[in-house]
Write an enzyme that holds these catalytic residues in place. Structure first.
Site, PDB file in Angstrom:
ATOM      1  N   LYS A 104      22.725  62.676  33.181  1.00 15.41           N
ATOM      2  CA  LYS A 104      21.883  62.944  32.159  1.00 15.41           C
ATOM      3  C   LYS A 104      21.588  61.534  31.665  1.00 15.41           C
ATOM      4  O   LYS A 104      22.334  60.810  31.077  1.00 15.41           O
ATOM      5  CB  LYS A 104      22.448  63.557  30.878  1.00 15.41           C
ATOM      6  N   GLY A 165      22.454  65.151  16.537  1.00 15.27           N
ATOM      7  CA  GLY A 165      23.513  65.429  15.504  1.00 15.27           C
ATOM      8  C   GLY A 165      22.868  65.966  14.053  1.00 15.27           C
ATOM      9  O   GLY A 165      23.519  65.957  13.178  1.00 15.27           O
ATOM     10  N   GLY A 192      19.806  67.924  18.261  1.00 16.72           N
ATOM     11  CA  GLY A 192      19.397  68.734  17.055  1.00 16.72           C
ATOM     12  C   GLY A 192      19.570  70.073  16.790  1.00 16.72           C
ATOM     13  O   GLY A 192      19.296  70.556  15.795  1.00 16.72           O
TER      14      GLY A 192
END
Lengths: 264, 66
Positions: A104, A165, A192
């Protein structure tokens, strides 16, 4: 506890690998490794992210990999990388770990907002795909950038929902919708997502999968919330496949308009 | 001799191999990835790779992350 979230749906295919669960779980910030293991089991997730860091030479810690079942795909993030070259270095180290070459790409230059650097992410995608990595880039939803990422060989595109977060949910909703409409590789909404309802909404919009980390790790009961996420994502996916009717500005009666007992 | 290990200067015994070093500093060598002077050194070569004075070593592993 294993979640049964089977719905009539084709599996999500990424780089030839099939996933029957569209919930990706991040493994950071769990209060205990046991809580992580329980969350993986409770959600039935088939793919988790991990990071790469210097070994803490002062304190011995159990390795995270011991807590992740063998059949779960490890997606190593390049967190810490501030540019494409650093992302490449992390990816090569990750590959040397022996846990596969799924990366990623996370290239972030700012510690206040942790927004991804889209341009370095494009460069990193080109460099990593050239070396044979399976690349899933984390990005700010920009259609031009998404097209470049696909051109560079990205296996999926991972647009942020909102700041990492933050639990703000789908602040970037309208721009994620554009990617869903225009980009051919799977769209994995990442960052999020604070509640299962937000994850369900992303899936109802047509996203292919959702990744959540902080929400689960920080929950009072992480395993339960992980299960809730998996259920919500399956529900959202089933809703999307059912072709939801559109919202309208006027009423449309649900009961018949004839045969009233009282003259209207 | 002096090496830089995970960003810090460390004094270590001379005539150490990477395997000696990893076993000295890491409780579980199985999950350790080693980068010596910018090059990743695979597990198989640790026993034969000597650490030299002035080497820069990174010992890394996979950890929890989002």
């Amino acid at each position: 506890m294993i979640t049964k979230t089977e719905i009539p749906d084709a599996p999500l295919t990424i780089a030839g690998k099939k996933f029957h669960n569209r919930f990706f779980l991040g493994t950071g910030k769990f209060r205990s490794k046991a809580a992580l293991a329980e969350s993986i089991a409770a959600s039935g997730t088939e793919i988790v992210t991990v990071a790469l860091r210097r070994i803490d030479l002062e304190h011995h810690e159990e390795n995270i990999v011991e807590y992740i079942p063998k059949n779960v795909t490890l997606l190593v993030n390049t967190s810490g990388a501030r540019n494409a070259q650093e992302a490449l270095r992390i990816a090569r180290l990750a590959k040397a770990s022996g846990y596969g070459n799924w990366i990623k790409i996370e290239v972030i230059n700012d510690s206040k907002y942790l927004l991804p650097d889209n341009y370095e992410t494009i460069k990193a995608t080109e460099m990593l795909t050239a070396e044979g990595f399976i690349v899933l880039p984390y990005m700010f939803p920009d259609l031009y950038v998404a097209r470049e990422l696909v051109k560079a060989g990205a296996a999926t595109v991972m647009p942020l929902g909102s700041l990492i977060g933050s639990h703000q949910g789908l602040k970037a909703k309208e721009f994620i919708k554009i990617l869903i409409n225009e980009i051919d590789v799977p769209i994995v909404v990442d960052a999020g997502i604070g509640r299962p309802s937000q994850a369900a909404e992303a899936m109802e919009m047509g996203a292919d999968a959702v990744l959540a980390n902080t929400a689960v790790a920080a929950a009072g009961n992480p395993a339960q919330l992980a299960q809730a996420f998996a259920l919500a994502i399956a529900a959202g996916r089933l809703a999307y496949l059912s072709k939801l009717p559109s919202a309208q500005s006027h009423a449309d009666a649900s009961s018949p308009l004839t045969g009233f007992l009282f003259e209207q | 001799m002096n090496i830089t290990l995970n960003g810090r200067l460390k004094k270590i015994n001379p005539a150490m191999t990477l395997r000696n070093l990893v076993e000295q500093f890491c409780k579980n060598p199985n999950h350790v990835i080693v980068e010596l002077n910018g090059t990743i050194i695979k597990n198989e070569r640790w026993a034969s790779q000597e650490v030299q004075d002035g080497d820069t070593l990174e010992l890394v592993n996979l950890v929890g992350g989002g």
